[in-house]
Design a protein around this motif. Structure first.
Motif, PDB file in Angstrom:
ATOM      1  N   ASP A  47       0.800  -1.218   0.000  1.00 35.26           N
ATOM      2  CA  ASP A  47       0.000   0.000   0.000  1.00 35.26           C
ATOM      3  C   ASP A  47       0.837   1.274   0.000  1.00 35.26           C
ATOM      4  O   ASP A  47       0.288   2.366  -0.025  1.00 35.26           O
ATOM      5  CB  ASP A  47      -0.936   0.027   1.221  1.00 35.26           C
ATOM      6  CG  ASP A  47      -1.990  -1.059   1.165  1.00 35.26           C
ATOM      7  OD1 ASP A  47      -2.317  -1.586   2.232  1.00 35.26           O
ATOM      8  OD2 ASP A  47      -2.475  -1.378   0.078  1.00 35.26           O
ATOM      9  N   ARG A  82      -7.137   4.737  -1.247  1.00 34.33           N
ATOM     10  CA  ARG A  82      -7.382   3.545  -0.434  1.00 34.33           C
ATOM     11  C   ARG A  82      -7.344   3.922   1.043  1.00 34.33           C
ATOM     12  O   ARG A  82      -6.508   4.714   1.471  1.00 34.33           O
ATOM     13  CB  ARG A  82      -6.324   2.482  -0.723  1.00 34.33           C
ATOM     14  CG  ARG A  82      -6.505   1.203   0.073  1.00 34.33           C
ATOM     15  CD  ARG A  82      -5.470   0.173  -0.308  1.00 34.33           C
ATOM     16  NE  ARG A  82      -5.530  -0.103  -1.735  1.00 34.33           N
ATOM     17  CZ  ARG A  82      -4.657  -0.870  -2.375  1.00 34.33           C
ATOM     18  NH1 ARG A  82      -3.650  -1.399  -1.735  1.00 34.33           N
ATOM     19  NH2 ARG A  82      -4.779  -1.078  -3.672  1.00 34.33           N
ATOM     20  N   VAL A 101      -7.684   2.006   4.997  1.00 35.05           N
ATOM     21  CA  VAL A 101      -7.774   0.772   5.776  1.00 35.05           C
ATOM     22  C   VAL A 101      -8.253   1.152   7.174  1.00 35.05           C
ATOM     23  O   VAL A 101      -7.631   1.974   7.849  1.00 35.05           O
ATOM     24  CB  VAL A 101      -6.421   0.030   5.856  1.00 35.05           C
ATOM     25  CG1 VAL A 101      -6.562  -1.239   6.690  1.00 35.05           C
ATOM     26  CG2 VAL A 101      -5.909  -0.308   4.456  1.00 35.05           C
ATOM     27  N   ARG A 151      -8.893  -0.291  10.819  1.00 38.52           N
ATOM     28  CA  ARG A 151      -8.539  -1.417  11.684  1.00 38.52           C
ATOM     29  C   ARG A 151      -9.245  -1.259  13.030  1.00 38.52           C
ATOM     30  O   ARG A 151      -9.120  -0.216  13.676  1.00 38.52           O
ATOM     31  CB  ARG A 151      -7.030  -1.472  11.891  1.00 38.52           C
ATOM     32  CG  ARG A 151      -6.244  -1.634  10.586  1.00 38.52           C
ATOM     33  CD  ARG A 151      -4.772  -1.891  10.845  1.00 38.52           C
ATOM     34  NE  ARG A 151      -3.995  -1.848   9.629  1.00 38.52           N
ATOM     35  CZ  ARG A 151      -3.847  -2.860   8.774  1.00 38.52           C
ATOM     36  NH1 ARG A 151      -4.452  -4.013   9.023  1.00 38.52           N
ATOM     37  NH2 ARG A 151      -3.103  -2.736   7.696  1.00 38.52           N
ATOM     38  N   GLU A 152      -9.984  -2.284  13.419  1.00 36.10           N
ATOM     39  CA  GLU A 152     -10.674  -2.251  14.702  1.00 36.10           C
ATOM     40  C   GLU A 152      -9.740  -2.700  15.817  1.00 36.10           C
ATOM     41  O   GLU A 152      -8.857  -3.537  15.610  1.00 36.10           O
ATOM     42  CB  GLU A 152     -11.906  -3.168  14.673  1.00 36.10           C
ATOM     43  CG  GLU A 152     -12.959  -2.691  13.702  1.00 36.10           C
ATOM     44  CD  GLU A 152     -14.188  -3.579  13.704  1.00 36.10           C
ATOM     45  OE1 GLU A 152     -14.116  -4.662  13.078  1.00 36.10           O
ATOM     46  OE2 GLU A 152     -15.195  -3.197  14.321  1.00 36.10           O
ATOM     47  N   ALA A 156     -13.657  -6.503  17.131  1.00 33.35           N
ATOM     48  CA  ALA A 156     -13.800  -6.909  15.729  1.00 33.35           C
ATOM     49  C   ALA A 156     -15.257  -7.238  15.418  1.00 33.35           C
ATOM     50  O   ALA A 156     -15.918  -7.947  16.166  1.00 33.35           O
ATOM     51  CB  ALA A 156     -12.916  -8.112  15.432  1.00 33.35           C
ATOM     52  N   GLY A 184     -18.661  -3.133   7.741  1.00 33.05           N
ATOM     53  CA  GLY A 184     -17.506  -3.826   8.287  1.00 33.05           C
ATOM     54  C   GLY A 184     -16.209  -3.072   8.057  1.00 33.05           C
ATOM     55  O   GLY A 184     -16.123  -2.217   7.171  1.00 33.05           O
ATOM     56  N   ALA A 185     -15.226  -3.369   8.886  1.00 33.25           N
ATOM     57  CA  ALA A 185     -13.908  -2.740   8.767  1.00 33.25           C
ATOM     58  C   ALA A 185     -13.093  -3.442   7.682  1.00 33.25           C
ATOM     59  O   ALA A 185     -13.512  -4.464   7.143  1.00 33.25           O
ATOM     60  CB  ALA A 185     -13.182  -2.804  10.099  1.00 33.25           C
ATOM     61  N   GLY A 186     -11.919  -2.876   7.373  1.00 34.38           N
ATOM     62  CA  GLY A 186     -11.031  -3.493   6.401  1.00 34.38           C
ATOM     63  C   GLY A 186     -10.559  -2.486   5.373  1.00 34.38           C
ATOM     64  O   GLY A 186     -10.527  -1.282   5.629  1.00 34.38           O
ATOM     65  N   THR A 187     -10.199  -2.991   4.192  1.00 30.45           N
ATOM     66  CA  THR A 187      -9.657  -2.152   3.125  1.00 30.45           C
ATOM     67  C   THR A 187     -10.775  -1.620   2.245  1.00 30.45           C
ATOM     68  O   THR A 187     -11.658  -2.374   1.824  1.00 30.45           O
ATOM     69  CB  THR A 187      -8.661  -2.952   2.273  1.00 30.45           C
ATOM     70  OG1 THR A 187      -7.598  -3.406   3.113  1.00 30.45           O
ATOM     71  CG2 THR A 187      -8.083  -2.105   1.157  1.00 30.45           C
TER      72      THR A 187
END
Length: 135
Positions: free
Chosen positions: A14, A68, A70, A72-73, A78, A100-103
């Protein structure tokens, strides 16, 4: 097995996390949390809203191109983040929405402030890192 010394060095896919060294703010914060915790590179610190929904933003002094994000929890939370919108705070345009979390990838945007807006959650979400990348 050891890496062949003739192999090219690997770089993070990234690139540089542009949130490091940036500013941050938000709509509210739960007790004991800080907006700055989402851009410190430390997964043990986090921001959470005062309720189950809220905004957290990363900002720069000049326009920065982002493509982009990201999210993060924090450990133990989570799956708490439900629905969200990613907003170009300069224009109000929704860059992406989802759950939801993530990319999160989207069409590159030049902006001074980007906002992750949590619109639904199970319990209190905890965002450990809000990473931003040019590509």
């Amino acid at each position: 097995p050891p890496t062949d010394p003739t192999d090219p060095p690997t770089t993070p896919p990234d690139g540089s996390n542009l949130s490091i060294g940036a500013g941050s703010d938000g709509s509210s914060k739960g007790g004991g949390t800080s907006y700055g915790n989402v851009r410190d590179g430390d997964m043990s610190t986090y921001w959470s809203p005062s309720g189950s929904t809220g905004d957290i933003s990363v900002k720069w002094s000049s326009a920065t191109t982002i493509a982009r994000v990201v999210i993060r929890e924090a450990s133990g939370s989570a799956g708490a983040i439900g629905s969200w919108q990613l907003v170009n705070h300069d224009t109000g345009a929704v860059l992406k929405s989802g759950s939801g979390a993530g990319t999160i990838t989207f069409t590159p945007a030049s902006l001074r402030k980007i906002t992750f807006r949590i619109t639904g959650a199970s319990g209190t979400p905890r965002v450990a890192e809000f990473e931003t990348y040019a590509g």
